[in-house]
Motif scaffolding. Sequence first.
Motif, mmCIF file in Angstrom:
data_model
loop_
_atom_site.group_PDB
_atom_site.id
_atom_site.type_symbol
_atom_site.label_atom_id
_atom_site.label_comp_id
_atom_site.label_asym_id
_atom_site.label_seq_id
_atom_site.Cartn_x
_atom_site.Cartn_y
_atom_site.Cartn_z
ATOM 1 N N SER A 547 0.834 -1.200 0.000
ATOM 2 C CA SER A 547 0.000 0.000 0.000
ATOM 3 C C SER A 547 0.865 1.244 0.000
ATOM 4 O O SER A 547 1.992 1.246 0.503
ATOM 5 N N ASN A 558 -2.649 9.931 -3.542
ATOM 6 C CA ASN A 558 -2.615 8.519 -3.882
ATOM 7 C C ASN A 558 -2.919 7.706 -2.640
ATOM 8 O O ASN A 558 -2.363 7.950 -1.577
ATOM 9 N N ASP A 559 -3.806 6.771 -2.751
ATOM 10 C CA ASP A 559 -4.154 5.901 -1.639
ATOM 11 C C ASP A 559 -4.532 4.552 -2.229
ATOM 12 O O ASP A 559 -5.695 4.296 -2.529
ATOM 13 N N THR A 560 -3.544 3.708 -2.441
ATOM 14 C CA THR A 560 -3.792 2.433 -3.113
ATOM 15 C C THR A 560 -3.293 1.279 -2.253
ATOM 16 O O THR A 560 -2.315 1.396 -1.525
ATOM 17 N N THR A 561 -3.990 0.178 -2.338
ATOM 18 C CA THR A 561 -3.585 -1.062 -1.695
ATOM 19 C C THR A 561 -3.731 -2.181 -2.710
ATOM 20 O O THR A 561 -4.787 -2.341 -3.320
ATOM 21 N N ARG A 562 -2.667 -2.923 -2.889
ATOM 22 C CA ARG A 562 -2.661 -4.024 -3.849
ATOM 23 C C ARG A 562 -2.297 -5.305 -3.101
ATOM 24 O O ARG A 562 -1.363 -5.323 -2.310
#
Length: 887
Positions: A547, A558-562
């Motif tokens: 993340s 940006n605020d992403t979690t993969r």
Amino acid sequence: MRTSRLIISLIFLLVGSVVSSQTEVIIQEEFSDFRVSDVLQQLGEKYQINFAYDSFQLGKIRGSWKFDGITPAQALKMLLAETTFVFKSLDETYVIYQERAPDTDSDQDQSSEVSAIVSGEIRDSYSRELLPFAVLTIANSSCAVSANSEGQFTIDTALNESDTLEVFFVGYEVKLIPAREIRGKTFVTIYLSETRNFLPDVMITADGVSFLKTGYIPGLHVLNPSALNVTQGTGEADVMRAAQILPGINATQESSNGLFIRGSNNDQTQISFDGFNLYHQDHFFGAFTSVNANTVKAMNIHKGITEARFGGRAAGVVEIIGREGNLNKSAGQVDIGPLSVGAVFEAPIDSSGKSSIFIAARRAFTKVIFSPTYKSLFNTTYNAAVVTSAEKGTQTFGTNDPEFFFQDFNIKLSYRPTRKDFLNLSLYTSRDQLYVQYADSSDKELENPHNISYTDENYKKNAGASLRWGRTWKNDWSSTFVAGFSRFTGSFFSSDSINDLLFQTDSVRFTSELTVLDDFDGRFEVNRKFNGHHFVSGLQVNTISSSMKKNEVGAILNDTTRTGIIVSAYLSEENETNERLKIKPGVRVNYFSKTSLFYFEPRLLIQFELIKKTFDLKASAGRIHQFIQRTQTQSLYLNTPDYWWIAESSGKGILQSDQLMLGFVFHKKNWTFDVESYYKLTEGNILNRSLFGNSNVTVDLPFLIGQGRAFGADFLLSKDVKRHHMVLSYSIMKTEVNFMLYQLKNVPEVFDQRHELKLNYQLNLKRWDFSLFWVFGSGRPYTPVLGTYNFQLPDGEIRKLPVYGKPNSARLPEYHRLDVTAAYHFVLGSTRINIQASVFNVYNRINIRDIQYLTLRTSSNANDFTISKRSLRMLGFLPSVNLKFNF
């Protein structure tokens, strides 16, 4: 310079006072129902007496003795009375040997079989700690068996009473065990003694024992961490720098954040510690590793194709097994280095010898003491990260001193309720934290000149935990369960004061970024041996979550979690029925959740003994998939924490590597010559496009995806004779990558280095250890700036812009340096003391890390600028001193 002279003077004064104060040894001890080998071990350690003996034979003799103020010679006479053993004193060493061989049963059939299956374990004779990956062979035979990660082994080849077992572990005596000694036993415990304590340099018959074992298994090297007493690097004992002695592992990057193996980036090397994975395992942003050398018991380095049980990394695997606590008694250690102080404590938990605890901690004192080593390291790292027009760089100390520290902590609990079971709990954490202020003046700005005052706070944290349970169900059946979790956290917060010189305005910009990577790795494995066949099968589940959160002036950009899940099943078989030919085929099948596809990985390792115990041919071939790659590396000042990219559902970011290796190893007496040539094809390489500068490449991602290849050869020559240990290695390779979508072909990788030559030499002289390490490497590539060109804007304005050359088309100057270390060890009372002085880059070679281009303004006109070229230097002359106390 004055400080260095003072430190050296203090060392010689201390050593001189100790030497002058040494007198004849007087022993005052009492032993009740002890083995003779244990008595010799304790006397040798406490009174610093050199003994050389057969610990197996003397371990059979028990008794009680009281030594009331007597000399070592008198104590030996008492110990060996009524035995067949005698002793001689040779150059401060007491050599114990048998005057006549022990009686044997002459009526016994010497060719009769002892047992069809022999099982057991291998332990350290001092601490009773198990020795993982030890090797057992049958003398005058090609049969060889390797112990597992818990020091347990099974030999399913029939032994005759005339056979002799040879037991090897790097850094320990080679032990010879007649097969008749284990007759009728279902389980055997073998104790090995460290070479340093019991076979010093006066043993004329000893060939010498290296800190390195290499050759017979394709791509595998085994390192002895105890040899790190004279392998220091930049001041802190470093297992990664020790690994860089090997061919095919880059030693010119001056970085301990992983290993660059055979033309692959360091994110393609898996670092496993007691079953959990480490993603950013360094302190001081690459200066040395965060894996404390005091915590490492064994270290296996696999280059290229490995057994099917390993997966997830294209270049190789570093398998680290941590130390367990002493099962005999409590012990401790204190280390004082140029940057930190560390401590180790180990002890048995119960009186039955079934459980132990091991604790190690290290903490920097860089917030309080600005040692010369710390200043030199910090200034070098600082000047390689910030933009400055000064060719020699700037000094960060004296005005706004930086605040920086690091720490790490390990604890391991071990419990063995029975000889068939083991249970380990291992915990690890490390942290680096920095607060720094620096300025960037307007003469470096191409447009909109500003004066900026930066205030940055950075930290990175690593945490890991694992639970390991193993059981031997029968002599030929065993299973292992491992559950490991690790987390890497990188964060920074910056407050930038901006003065706009054109509009005479002041403003403040706040930026923060946080990256978190979680990794859970669970594995269940079953081993079965029968009729000369060894089967290994297992199931593994690896869950990775990455993340990133970025916040600028209150707005979340940006605020992403993969998240990706890899489920793997594997099976391998080793045929040991043919003494000369060893074939290990295997297959690994991976299921990746994001693509919902299966990925097959066939593996094959071959070893053929062409000349008995002298010349072996070896080969390996196979495929490896990697589902996560690092696209950004954390820097001290560039506000770029590590970021790992998990492959997309489309398959972008999945790295596939097909590899072939051919080689041979020649071993004659104490000489080893090892050669391995390799060829690798990779698809799905991810590279950060910022590494190429502005190459007029327009992409929709912050990185490029391409196909690459690497080919080359590794040569290793080692010799170990008595007190001398030498390793000479040479590597030649070529790496390149194609980005066909962007019309970029045959682009050298940034870590491509055509030639690398390394020499490591160690000398052990009684209480002194000496070491030197010299490395030469040809220049690595970089992207040059060729000049400028005029570009017309739509409004007719002409703007002058820089012109970049082809990516990585230029080469840095060659790299070379010499490191020298000297260590002196002695005893004061019951405390063993080691003083070590080392110098990194003795002749102060100016090595270049990279080339930086600056645009220097000559007026307020945006087109009035020149391009300046600046060389980012690596570390120069760097002395350091370390003290170690064992009690």
